[in-house]
Design a protein around this motif. Sequence first.
Motif, mmCIF file in Angstrom:
data_model
loop_
_atom_site.group_PDB
_atom_site.id
_atom_site.type_symbol
_atom_site.label_atom_id
_atom_site.label_comp_id
_atom_site.label_asym_id
_atom_site.label_seq_id
_atom_site.Cartn_x
_atom_site.Cartn_y
_atom_site.Cartn_z
ATOM 1 N N TYR A 1 -7.233 7.105 4.056
ATOM 2 C CA TYR A 1 -6.186 7.863 4.752
ATOM 3 C C TYR A 1 -4.818 7.211 4.628
ATOM 4 O O TYR A 1 -3.951 7.410 5.463
ATOM 5 C CB TYR A 1 -6.575 8.092 6.219
ATOM 6 C CG TYR A 1 -7.824 8.939 6.321
ATOM 7 C CD1 TYR A 1 -7.753 10.316 6.108
ATOM 8 C CD2 TYR A 1 -9.068 8.365 6.557
ATOM 9 C CE1 TYR A 1 -8.904 11.105 6.144
ATOM 10 C CE2 TYR A 1 -10.220 9.141 6.602
ATOM 11 C CZ TYR A 1 -10.130 10.508 6.392
ATOM 12 O OH TYR A 1 -11.260 11.278 6.422
ATOM 13 N N ARG A 2 -4.619 6.426 3.583
ATOM 14 C CA ARG A 2 -3.287 5.869 3.354
ATOM 15 C C ARG A 2 -2.395 6.987 2.808
ATOM 16 O O ARG A 2 -2.753 7.641 1.833
ATOM 17 C CB ARG A 2 -3.362 4.743 2.328
ATOM 18 C CG ARG A 2 -2.068 3.968 2.206
ATOM 19 C CD ARG A 2 -2.071 3.106 0.962
ATOM 20 N NE ARG A 2 -2.796 1.848 1.094
ATOM 21 C CZ ARG A 2 -2.285 0.760 1.654
ATOM 22 N NH1 ARG A 2 -1.067 0.779 2.158
ATOM 23 N NH2 ARG A 2 -3.001 -0.332 1.703
ATOM 24 N N PRO A 3 -1.257 7.250 3.459
ATOM 25 C CA PRO A 3 -0.386 8.332 2.986
ATOM 26 C C PRO A 3 0.027 8.109 1.530
ATOM 27 O O PRO A 3 0.209 6.975 1.099
ATOM 28 C CB PRO A 3 0.835 8.216 3.898
ATOM 29 C CG PRO A 3 0.333 7.566 5.138
ATOM 30 C CD PRO A 3 -0.737 6.631 4.687
ATOM 31 N N THR A 4 0.143 9.200 0.774
ATOM 32 C CA THR A 4 0.597 9.063 -0.610
ATOM 33 C C THR A 4 2.018 9.588 -0.790
ATOM 34 O O THR A 4 2.616 9.420 -1.831
ATOM 35 C CB THR A 4 -0.344 9.823 -1.576
ATOM 36 O OG1 THR A 4 -0.430 11.175 -1.133
ATOM 37 C CG2 THR A 4 -1.744 9.210 -1.588
ATOM 38 N N GLU B 1 4.221 11.936 4.684
ATOM 39 C CA GLU B 1 2.979 11.790 5.440
ATOM 40 C C GLU B 1 2.944 10.536 6.300
ATOM 41 O O GLU B 1 2.012 10.341 7.085
ATOM 42 C CB GLU B 1 1.776 11.727 4.480
ATOM 43 C CG GLU B 1 1.510 13.007 3.718
ATOM 44 C CD GLU B 1 0.589 12.770 2.515
ATOM 45 O OE1 GLU B 1 0.377 13.730 1.772
ATOM 46 O OE2 GLU B 1 0.108 11.629 2.321
ATOM 47 N N VAL B 2 3.931 9.664 6.125
ATOM 48 C CA VAL B 2 3.932 8.423 6.898
ATOM 49 C C VAL B 2 4.149 8.747 8.376
ATOM 50 O O VAL B 2 5.038 9.524 8.723
ATOM 51 C CB VAL B 2 5.020 7.451 6.392
ATOM 52 C CG1 VAL B 2 5.154 6.244 7.298
ATOM 53 C CG2 VAL B 2 4.712 7.024 4.963
ATOM 54 N N VAL B 3 3.327 8.184 9.224
ATOM 55 C CA VAL B 3 3.390 8.463 10.659
ATOM 56 C C VAL B 3 4.523 7.654 11.299
ATOM 57 O O VAL B 3 4.694 6.461 10.966
ATOM 58 C CB VAL B 3 2.042 8.081 11.325
ATOM 59 C CG1 VAL B 3 2.126 8.174 12.840
ATOM 60 C CG2 VAL B 3 0.920 8.955 10.792
ATOM 61 N N GLY C 1 8.927 -6.129 9.646
ATOM 62 C CA GLY C 1 8.206 -5.562 10.782
ATOM 63 C C GLY C 1 6.803 -6.112 10.850
ATOM 64 O O GLY C 1 6.338 -6.773 9.917
ATOM 65 N N SER C 2 6.120 -5.834 11.955
ATOM 66 C CA SER C 2 4.804 -6.424 12.168
ATOM 67 C C SER C 2 3.743 -5.762 11.274
ATOM 68 O O SER C 2 4.044 -4.854 10.511
ATOM 69 C CB SER C 2 4.426 -6.311 13.640
ATOM 70 O OG SER C 2 4.493 -4.967 14.029
ATOM 71 N N ALA C 3 2.509 -6.219 11.408
ATOM 72 C CA ALA C 3 1.439 -5.776 10.507
ATOM 73 C C ALA C 3 0.941 -4.367 10.816
ATOM 74 O O ALA C 3 0.937 -3.935 11.966
ATOM 75 C CB ALA C 3 0.273 -6.750 10.597
ATOM 76 N N GLY C 4 0.534 -3.662 9.777
ATOM 77 C CA GLY C 4 -0.163 -2.398 9.943
ATOM 78 C C GLY C 4 0.690 -1.242 10.421
ATOM 79 O O GLY C 4 0.212 -0.343 11.115
ATOM 80 N N VAL C 5 1.963 -1.244 10.052
ATOM 81 C CA VAL C 5 2.834 -0.168 10.524
ATOM 82 C C VAL C 5 3.391 0.692 9.397
ATOM 83 O O VAL C 5 4.200 1.574 9.626
ATOM 84 C CB VAL C 5 3.991 -0.724 11.396
ATOM 85 C CG1 VAL C 5 3.416 -1.376 12.649
ATOM 86 C CG2 VAL C 5 4.850 -1.709 10.630
ATOM 87 N N GLY C 6 2.964 0.410 8.162
ATOM 88 C CA GLY C 6 3.328 1.296 7.056
ATOM 89 C C GLY C 6 4.288 0.735 6.010
ATOM 90 O O GLY C 6 4.790 1.490 5.175
ATOM 91 N N LYS C 7 4.519 -0.571 6.004
ATOM 92 C CA LYS C 7 5.493 -1.132 5.053
ATOM 93 C C LYS C 7 5.014 -1.010 3.603
ATOM 94 O O LYS C 7 5.715 -0.475 2.750
ATOM 95 C CB LYS C 7 5.778 -2.605 5.395
ATOM 96 C CG LYS C 7 6.318 -2.796 6.802
ATOM 97 C CD LYS C 7 6.622 -4.248 7.101
ATOM 98 C CE LYS C 7 5.433 -5.176 6.980
ATOM 99 N NZ LYS C 7 4.368 -4.897 7.987
ATOM 100 N N THR C 8 3.807 -1.505 3.349
ATOM 101 C CA THR C 8 3.288 -1.447 1.982
ATOM 102 C C THR C 8 3.097 0.000 1.542
ATOM 103 O O THR C 8 3.450 0.383 0.422
ATOM 104 C CB THR C 8 1.940 -2.205 1.890
ATOM 105 O OG1 THR C 8 2.154 -3.547 2.321
ATOM 106 C CG2 THR C 8 1.408 -2.210 0.479
ATOM 107 N N THR C 9 2.576 0.798 2.458
ATOM 108 C CA THR C 9 2.370 2.219 2.165
ATOM 109 C C THR C 9 3.674 2.884 1.738
ATOM 110 O O THR C 9 3.719 3.609 0.747
ATOM 111 C CB THR C 9 1.830 2.929 3.432
ATOM 112 O OG1 THR C 9 0.629 2.276 3.835
ATOM 113 C CG2 THR C 9 1.561 4.385 3.181
#
Length: 316
Positions: free
Chosen positions: A11-14, A18-20, A46-54
Motif C-alpha cells: 500500500y505504498r502510494p505510487t 495518493e500520499v496521505v 521529519g520523523s519516521a514513517g510519514v512518507g518521505k521516501t515514498t
Amino acid sequence: MSSTGMWVEKYRPTKLSEVVNQTEIIGSLEALIKDPADMPHLMFSGSAGVGKTTTALCISRQILGEHAKNYTLELNASDERGIGMVREKVKKFSRFAGMDEVPFKIIILDEADEMTSDAQTALRRIIEDTAKICRFIFIANNISKIIDPIQSRCATFRFTSIPEEDVISRLSEIAKKEKVKADKKGLKAVYDYSDGDLRHAINLMQATASLGGVTQENVKASAGLTKTSDVDTVLKTALSGKVTEAREQMIELIKVYGMSESDFLKYINSAVFKSKHEKLAEILEVIAKYDYRILVGANSEIQLSAMLAELASIEN
Ligand SMILES: Nc1ncnc2c1ncn2[C@@H]1O[C@H](COP(=O)(O)OP(=O)(O)O)[C@@H](O)[C@H]1O
Ligand SMILES: [Mg+2]
C-alpha cells in the motif's frame, strides 16, 4: 514474511496524489514538478514513517515515467555512508551520459544525515559539477547534520507526523481491502501505539490481523510481541547499573504494552546472546535462576525486579 507480503509495501502510494496528509508539501511539489526543468534539489526532513521516501519515489516516477528505474539512483540506510560510496556510486551514476529521454537523472539519498562530512564535501562538488543533468533528493531526520553548502542548495520540506484521523482512515481502507475485521477501538489502539508513524501503524495492524480481527485486545497482544527491541533497552539499562530506570522500563512493557512476564524473560534471554557481553555466562545464570523461581510460583513482578537488580550489580 517476504517484503512483497508486507502491507507497507503493497500500500505504498505510487503517485503524489495518493500520499496521505502532508497536503501543503504535496501541493508545492506538484507545482514544482509541472515544469521539471525548474525543479531545485530537494531536502525532506521529519520523523519516521510519514512518507518521505515514498514521496521521493513518487517524484522520480512522475518526472521520469517509464525510465524512472534506469535514471534513478536510490541509496538507503543499508548502503555504506562514506566517501568511497560517493565516489563509487554517486559519481559514476551522475556521469554516465546518453539521456535523451529524460530531463535529468535523480539521485535519492536516504538517511543523508548519516553521511560522513568527508562524503558530504565530496558530494557538494558533484552537485555543482552535474547541476545540468542531476537532481538530488536528500532525506534526513536531522538536517543540522547536513553541511551548509548542501542545505543551501536545496528546497527544504518538513514532513509532520500523521494525525489520528488520517492514520485511522488509511488503516480502515487497508483493512477493507484485505478483508480484515477492524473495530473502532482496535484502530484507535493501533494509532495510540504508532505515534503518527504510518509505517509502524500498518505493520502493527498486519501483525494484529494474523491473530484474528483488529480489536483492542489483539492490538495489545501483538504490540507486546513487537516490542522486543525495547527489551534490549531494558537489558542495557540494567547492565549499566541503573536499576530503577530498568525496572520502570520493564513495568511499562508489561503493564502498558501487555507483554507477558514469560515473554519478557524469553526476549531478555535472546537479547543477552545478541549483546555478546563479556559476562555472558554469568548473566544467563542470573536469568535462569529467576526463570525457575517464577516457574515454581514466586511473584513474577518481585522476581523480575530482583533479577534486574542482580544484573545491575554485575561488574563490567
Ligand atoms: N504519508 C503517507 N501516505 C501513505 N502511506 C504512507 C505515508 N507515510 C508512510 N506511509 C506508509 O508507510 C510506509 C513507509 O513510508 P516511507 O515513505 O518509507 O516513510 P519515511 O518517512 O520513513 O521515509 C509506506 O510504504 C506506506 O505504506
Ligand atoms: Mg524513509
